[in-house]
Motif scaffolding. Structure first.
Motif, short mmCIF file in Angstrom:
data_model
loop_
_atom_site.label_atom_id
_atom_site.label_comp_id
_atom_site.label_asym_id
_atom_site.label_seq_id
_atom_site.Cartn_x
_atom_site.Cartn_y
_atom_site.Cartn_z
N LEU A 15 0.75 -1.20 0.07
CA LEU A 15 -0.05 0.04 0.04
C LEU A 15 0.77 1.24 0.17
O LEU A 15 0.53 2.12 -0.69
CB LEU A 15 -0.84 0.07 1.24
CG LEU A 15 -1.82 -1.06 1.39
CD1 LEU A 15 -2.90 -1.03 2.50
CD2 LEU A 15 -3.10 -0.79 0.05
N TRP A 16 2.06 1.23 0.68
CA TRP A 16 2.94 2.46 0.76
C TRP A 16 3.40 2.74 -0.68
O TRP A 16 3.66 3.73 -1.08
CB TRP A 16 3.94 2.22 1.68
CG TRP A 16 5.03 3.14 1.81
CD1 TRP A 16 4.91 4.52 2.18
CD2 TRP A 16 6.33 3.19 1.25
NE1 TRP A 16 6.20 5.16 1.71
CE2 TRP A 16 6.92 4.52 1.28
CE3 TRP A 16 7.04 1.82 0.77
CZ2 TRP A 16 8.36 4.59 0.89
CZ3 TRP A 16 8.26 2.13 0.10
CH2 TRP A 16 8.84 3.49 0.26
N LEU A 17 3.95 1.69 -1.38
CA LEU A 17 4.49 1.60 -2.53
C LEU A 17 3.54 2.34 -3.47
O LEU A 17 3.72 3.13 -4.51
CB LEU A 17 5.22 0.60 -3.10
CG LEU A 17 6.45 -0.02 -2.39
CD1 LEU A 17 6.62 -1.59 -2.92
CD2 LEU A 17 7.46 0.99 -2.52
N LEU A 18 2.20 1.76 -3.42
CA LEU A 18 0.99 2.17 -4.54
C LEU A 18 0.69 3.54 -4.20
O LEU A 18 0.76 4.38 -5.01
CB LEU A 18 -0.17 1.26 -4.01
CG LEU A 18 -1.30 1.64 -4.72
CD1 LEU A 18 -1.21 1.33 -6.14
CD2 LEU A 18 -2.54 0.77 -4.23
N VAL A 279 -9.28 1.22 -2.48
CA VAL A 279 -9.39 0.19 -3.24
C VAL A 279 -8.00 -0.92 -3.22
O VAL A 279 -8.08 -2.06 -3.35
CB VAL A 279 -9.35 0.54 -4.94
CG1 VAL A 279 -9.31 -0.57 -5.61
CG2 VAL A 279 -10.66 1.13 -5.01
N GLY A 280 -6.81 -0.30 -3.13
CA GLY A 280 -5.72 -1.04 -2.78
C GLY A 280 -5.74 -1.90 -1.44
O GLY A 280 -5.50 -3.09 -1.53
N ALA A 281 -6.31 -1.32 -0.42
CA ALA A 281 -6.43 -2.26 0.71
C ALA A 281 -7.53 -3.29 0.80
O ALA A 281 -7.50 -4.30 1.04
CB ALA A 281 -7.11 -1.11 1.88
N LEU A 282 -8.72 -3.03 -0.18
CA LEU A 282 -9.58 -4.05 -0.46
C LEU A 282 -9.11 -5.15 -1.20
O LEU A 282 -9.29 -6.31 -0.96
CB LEU A 282 -10.95 -3.40 -1.19
CG LEU A 282 -11.77 -2.62 -0.47
CD1 LEU A 282 -12.69 -1.89 -1.45
CD2 LEU A 282 -12.68 -3.30 0.66
N ILE A 283 -8.30 -4.98 -2.38
CA ILE A 283 -7.46 -5.66 -2.92
C ILE A 283 -6.48 -6.83 -2.27
O ILE A 283 -6.57 -8.05 -2.15
CB ILE A 283 -6.94 -5.11 -4.24
CG1 ILE A 283 -7.94 -4.56 -5.31
CG2 ILE A 283 -5.61 -6.36 -4.96
CD1 ILE A 283 -7.29 -3.89 -6.39
N VAL A 284 -5.69 -6.20 -1.49
CA VAL A 284 -5.10 -6.85 -0.24
C VAL A 284 -5.88 -7.82 0.34
O VAL A 284 -5.28 -8.82 0.64
CB VAL A 284 -4.05 -5.87 0.30
CG1 VAL A 284 -3.42 -6.76 1.34
CG2 VAL A 284 -2.91 -5.22 -0.41
N LEU A 285 -6.85 -7.11 0.85
CA LEU A 285 -7.68 -7.84 1.95
C LEU A 285 -8.51 -9.18 1.02
O LEU A 285 -8.49 -10.63 1.57
CB LEU A 285 -8.58 -7.08 2.38
CG LEU A 285 -9.68 -7.84 3.36
CD1 LEU A 285 -9.24 -8.38 4.50
CD2 LEU A 285 -10.93 -6.80 3.76
#
Length: 304
Positions: A15-18, A279-285
């Motif tokens: 998430l940080w890199l994104l 959205v990135g957090a949702l995809i990781v989850l």
């Protein structure tokens, strides 16, 4: 516990890199959030830049934004000055999750039975016909499917509204537009997996013992055949999330995809970054949940 901590660390780094990549790419794009055809007076422009910290250097803006995000504050919206990005995301996320969830359930509910039906008749004319239709569903993009659905069901037949939000009738066409390509993908994956599973040696041995085809399907073939479909859930959900940007624009739905497009067009840096992070957090989850589900269904992954 060690696996969980490792997964969480990987998620935070991702998430940080994104967020970092998105932050600097947005700033590198030409134009700014307050650039209009009729430029504001210099003192007003300076006040706006000071209010939104655009007068700081780029590293200072980045560090200030990271501090706010670490405290759960996604910042103010440039395009919607009466709302914070947190408020906009809180309003849009349930809308997108409802559309995406219903679209995925529809894709699984139709794609899995079609794949089972075609896989048990691999090589037959019904199998070829279903896979041909599925190939058409995959090849037609959402920005073509959505206007065609509006033209057919809203303009010609007048059964459903062409856009808007608020009633169940507004959900039908967007869900169908999101689900159609995923139905095709799911059917093709399930068909290939079922055909391979039904020809396995252990099923041939069970068939020779007199087991019925229904017992072979439900007790022996279905679970291993579903493993590729479970693995496909991650890219399917990502496809639903990314496809919502097109569908929500076409149908005028106040979801995450529409806010992302509008924020990008208007250089609303904080809104775009907030949507990307969410959205990135949702995809990781989603990836974590799907990996856990695969390990639960496949003992080989648990042993690995």
């Amino acid at each position: 516990m060690k696996r969980l901590l490792s997964t969480l660390l990987e998620a935070l780094i991702t998430l940080w890199l994104l967020a970092t990549l998105c932050f600097f790419l947005l700033r590198a794009a030409p134009g700014g959030p307050f650039d209009t055809e009729k430029a504001a007076p210099p003192e007003v422009q300076a006040m706006l830049e000071r209010q939104y910290r655009l007068d700081l250097s780029l590293p200072e803006q980045y560090l200030a934004w990271l501090r706010d995000v670490a405290h759960g504050d996604l910042g103010p919206s440039f395009q919607y000055p009466d709302y914070s990005v947190n408020q906009l995301v809180a309003q849009a996320l349930p809308v997108s999750m409802l559309n995406g969830g219903l679209a995925l359930l529809l894709a699984l509910g139709i794609g899995i039975p079609l794949g089972i039906f075609a896989g048990r008749r691999a090589g037959g004319w019904t199998d070829r016909l279903l896979m041909f239709v599925a190939g058409l569903g995959i090849s037609i993009p959402k920005f073509v499917v959505a206007p065609l659905l509006v033209l057919l069901f809203a303009v010609i037949l007048k059964w459903l509204p062409a856009g808007g939000w608020g009633e169940w009738r507004h959900i039908v066409l967007p869900v169908i537009a999101l689900a159609l390509p995923n139905i095709a993908y799911c059917a093709r994956i399930m068909r290939a997996s079922m055909a391979e599973t039904m020809s396995a040696e252990y099923l041939q041995a069970a068939r020779s013992r007199g087991y019925s085809e229904w017992r072979l399907l439900t007790q022996h073939a279905l679970r291993p055949a579903l493993l590729p479909v479970v693995a496909w859930l991650s890219p399917a959900l990502i496809n639903v999330v990314t496809g919502s940007a097109v569908v929500e624009q076409v149908f005028g739905i106040p979801g995450m995809g529409r806010y992302f497009v509008q924020g990008a067009l208007n250089r609303d840096y904080t809104l775009v970054l907030g949507v990307v992070l969410t959205v990135g957090a949702l995809i990781v989850l989603i990836n974590v949940v799907v990996d856990a589900l695969r390990a639960q269904m496949d003992p080989r992954l648990r042993r690995g």
